[in-house]
Design a protein around this motif. Structure first.
Motif, PDB file in Angstrom:
ATOM      1  N   TYR A  60       0.749  -1.153  -0.154  1.00  0.00           N
ATOM      2  CA  TYR A  60       0.087  -0.100   0.077  1.00  0.00           C
ATOM      3  C   TYR A  60       0.810   1.397  -0.109  1.00  0.00           C
ATOM      4  O   TYR A  60       0.694   2.152  -0.637  1.00  0.00           O
ATOM      5  CB  TYR A  60      -0.923   0.117   0.981  1.00  0.00           C
ATOM      6  N   ILE A  61       1.971   1.299   0.876  1.00  0.00           N
ATOM      7  CA  ILE A  61       2.649   2.320   0.943  1.00  0.00           C
ATOM      8  C   ILE A  61       3.385   2.697  -0.265  1.00  0.00           C
ATOM      9  O   ILE A  61       3.722   3.756  -0.855  1.00  0.00           O
ATOM     10  CB  ILE A  61       3.793   2.243   2.006  1.00  0.00           C
ATOM     11  N   ALA A  62       3.811   1.529  -1.263  1.00  0.00           N
ATOM     12  CA  ALA A  62       4.682   1.766  -2.436  1.00  0.00           C
ATOM     13  C   ALA A  62       3.659   2.455  -3.311  1.00  0.00           C
ATOM     14  O   ALA A  62       3.987   3.264  -3.949  1.00  0.00           O
ATOM     15  CB  ALA A  62       4.960   0.480  -2.856  1.00  0.00           C
ATOM     16  N   GLY A  63       2.332   1.763  -3.267  1.00  0.00           N
ATOM     17  CA  GLY A  63       1.384   2.539  -4.215  1.00  0.00           C
ATOM     18  C   GLY A  63       1.321   4.051  -4.094  1.00  0.00           C
ATOM     19  O   GLY A  63       1.106   5.031  -5.182  1.00  0.00           O
ATOM     20  N   ILE A  64       1.122   4.506  -2.916  1.00  0.00           N
ATOM     21  CA  ILE A  64       0.750   5.886  -2.426  1.00  0.00           C
ATOM     22  C   ILE A  64       2.192   6.587  -2.827  1.00  0.00           C
ATOM     23  O   ILE A  64       1.915   7.673  -3.494  1.00  0.00           O
ATOM     24  CB  ILE A  64       0.532   6.149  -0.831  1.00  0.00           C
ATOM     25  N   ALA A  65       3.293   6.079  -2.672  1.00  0.00           N
ATOM     26  CA  ALA A  65       4.368   6.779  -2.947  1.00  0.00           C
ATOM     27  C   ALA A  65       4.717   6.841  -4.456  1.00  0.00           C
ATOM     28  O   ALA A  65       5.070   7.965  -5.097  1.00  0.00           O
ATOM     29  CB  ALA A  65       5.633   6.099  -2.314  1.00  0.00           C
ATOM     30  N   ALA A  66       4.240   6.012  -5.059  1.00  0.00           N
ATOM     31  CA  ALA A  66       4.452   5.790  -6.558  1.00  0.00           C
ATOM     32  C   ALA A  66       3.366   7.122  -7.264  1.00  0.00           C
ATOM     33  O   ALA A  66       3.984   7.719  -8.029  1.00  0.00           O
ATOM     34  CB  ALA A  66       3.805   4.570  -7.241  1.00  0.00           C
ATOM     35  N   GLY A  90      -6.310   7.186  -7.613  1.00  0.00           N
ATOM     36  CA  GLY A  90      -5.460   5.783  -6.891  1.00  0.00           C
ATOM     37  C   GLY A  90      -4.830   5.900  -5.799  1.00  0.00           C
ATOM     38  O   GLY A  90      -4.770   4.977  -4.867  1.00  0.00           O
ATOM     39  N   GLY A  91      -4.037   7.002  -5.493  1.00  0.00           N
ATOM     40  CA  GLY A  91      -3.475   7.045  -4.366  1.00  0.00           C
ATOM     41  C   GLY A  91      -4.188   7.134  -2.980  1.00  0.00           C
ATOM     42  O   GLY A  91      -3.934   6.844  -2.132  1.00  0.00           O
ATOM     43  N   VAL A  92      -5.400   8.090  -3.267  1.00  0.00           N
ATOM     44  CA  VAL A  92      -6.444   8.190  -2.260  1.00  0.00           C
ATOM     45  C   VAL A  92      -7.016   6.804  -1.929  1.00  0.00           C
ATOM     46  O   VAL A  92      -7.189   6.487  -0.622  1.00  0.00           O
ATOM     47  CB  VAL A  92      -7.347   9.421  -2.446  1.00  0.00           C
ATOM     48  N   LEU A  93      -7.315   6.039  -2.927  1.00  0.00           N
ATOM     49  CA  LEU A  93      -7.848   4.643  -2.533  1.00  0.00           C
ATOM     50  C   LEU A  93      -6.967   3.898  -1.972  1.00  0.00           C
ATOM     51  O   LEU A  93      -7.329   2.984  -0.966  1.00  0.00           O
ATOM     52  CB  LEU A  93      -8.201   4.140  -4.135  1.00  0.00           C
TER      53      LEU A  93
END
Length: 432
Positions: free
Chosen positions: A314-320, A401-404
């Motif tokens: 999840y953290i990797a997706g938010i950072a991306a 996507g980041g919010v999700l």
């Protein structure tokens, strides 16, 4: 007799399983690969409506979810090895039928059949074998073999090459041959459990005759959980367990993110001013890092636990997303690397979570419930991001996507994290 995975792991002693599983995951992308090329080829060869052919992929995607649930329930009653033969046989017959189909409707029916069989084969049944053989080291093994999903990006090229050299009617034969090779490995080198091959789970160390006799497994039908309930009863209880279903739904967000952003990656890069050739190269880089991320996150999951691995994804997706919306070219490259890592590992966590919570005796029942739910949620990914991008911009869709992912992270940590195991709230007395 329970054997713990202590000592040095001799992975190469399980090479038939590793090669077989890698090949199965590679073949799960057969239909999506073929359908990248087939609509135009078949329209030119037979005049078939390419729009109808492309639209039929939506039907296949929906039936994959239904087929996944059916495959999961069957896996709770039957040993995985014969089921792999069943799905592999259907896959090969369906492929040959696609090649010689006399009409578009027959082609679509065969295509949907191949899609469902390959999904049940790779996604639903192979993880059971992996968990049986590597109950404690399943993360790194699953991470390695699931790189086959990303390597499957060459499937369109295989189909296109076969069309040009063998003709349209034989263009599906290469995939059928690969399926046959997989079944050969399954038949001659793999059993339901390593003990049947004289090997200890996880380490693959050699067992003496006494240990082999003591580890003879019972059939799936006879297996009972520690609480005295069967695989089938366990699955029914999990379907009625809110925490388990919430965990499944929230983990499905990672598939929404992975599937949706990969579909939009090239248009997003073009929107940022990248040339088409560069954008395609960047997408290839994302796939390669997906392979690396799948293995690295798998190792982290084994060492730190499945919960930590899910949270890191999840953290990797938010950072991306944060890096991507910055618009800075170096940061965009880094964001693509992280997106690739999320794509490469999102399918693996359901395996680790179920194996870690329920062990290999109850893995089939729990995974057979969890993964179809995750697939159902993940199927919304391309449409979710496309609708947002169409109404606003790719920047907004990436931000969504980041919010999700941030919302899913909070829900997972505070409501669905498997440290509070779902089975703790199951009323086992109701089935006794």
């Amino acid at each position: 007799m329970a054997l713990k995975g202590k000592g040095t792991t001799h992975y190469l002693r399980a090479w038939p399983l590793l090669f077989y599983a890698l090949l199965c995951y590679f073949l799960t992308g057969t239909v999506s690969g073929i359908m990248n090329v087939a609509p135009d080829v078949l329209h030119g060869a037979f005049g078939w409506d390419s729009t109808v052919l492309i639209s039929s992929m939506s039907v296949a995607a929906l039936l994959n979810v239904v087929g996944g649930f059916v495959a999961g329930r069957v896996s709770a009653h039957r040993s995985p090895r014969p089921l792999c033969f069943l799905w592999g046989g259907i896959y090969m017959i369906g492929l040959l039928a696609m090649g010689v189909a006399p009409s578009m409707s027959m082609f679509i029916v065969s295509m949907v059949l191949v899609s469902a069989a390959s999904s049940a084969w790779g996604y639903n049944t192979v993880p059971i074998l992996i968990t049986n053989w590597f109950p404690e080291k399943k993360g790194r093994v699953q991470g390695f073999v699931s790189t086959g999903l990303l390597l499957g990006s060459v499937n369109p090229m295989i189909y296109h090459w076969a069309c040009e050299h063998w003709g349209v009617h034989l263009a599906t034969v290469p995939f059928a041959l690969l399926g046959g090779v997989a079944l050969l490995f399954l038949g001659f080198g793999i059993s339901d459990r390593p003990e049947e091959r004289g090997l200890a789970p996880d380490t693959m160390e050699r067992l003496d005759a006494c240990e082999v006799m003591g580890c003879a497994p019972v059939t799936v039908e006879e297996e009972k959980t520690a609480e005295g309930i069967s695989q089938s009863e366990m699955a029914r209880l999990l379907l009625r367990n809110p925490r388990f279903l919430l965990c499944s739904l929230v983990m499905g967000v990672q598939l929404i993110f992975a599937g949706g952003l990969m579909v939009q990656m090239v248009p997003r890069l073009l929107d940022l001013g990248f040339a088409m050739d560069e954008a395609l190269l960047v997408m290839l880089v994302a796939s390669l890092f997906g392979c690396l991320g799948s293995v690295v996150f798998g190792i982290l999951g084994d060492r730190l636990g499945a919960d930590t691995g899910v949270v890191l994804t999840y953290i990797a997706g938010i950072a991306a997303v944060l890096l991507n919306v910055s618009g800075s070219r170096p940061l965009v490259y880094l964001s693509v690397v992280l997106i690739g890592c999320v794509v490469g590992t999102a399918d693996n966590w359901p395996v680790s979570v179920c194996a870690e919570q329920f062990g290999r005796e109850r893995f089939a029942a729990s995974f057979g419930v969890m993964f179809p739910v995750i697939q159902l949620v993940g199927a919304a990914g391309p449409a979710f991001f496309a609708l947002i991008a169409g109404a606003s911009s790719y920047t907004v869709s990436y931000g969504a996507g980041g919010v999700l992912m941030a919302v899913a992270l909070a829900v997972y940590v505070f409501l669905a994290k498997t440290k509070n195991r779902p089975e703790n709230s199951i009323d086992f007395d109701e089935v006794r």
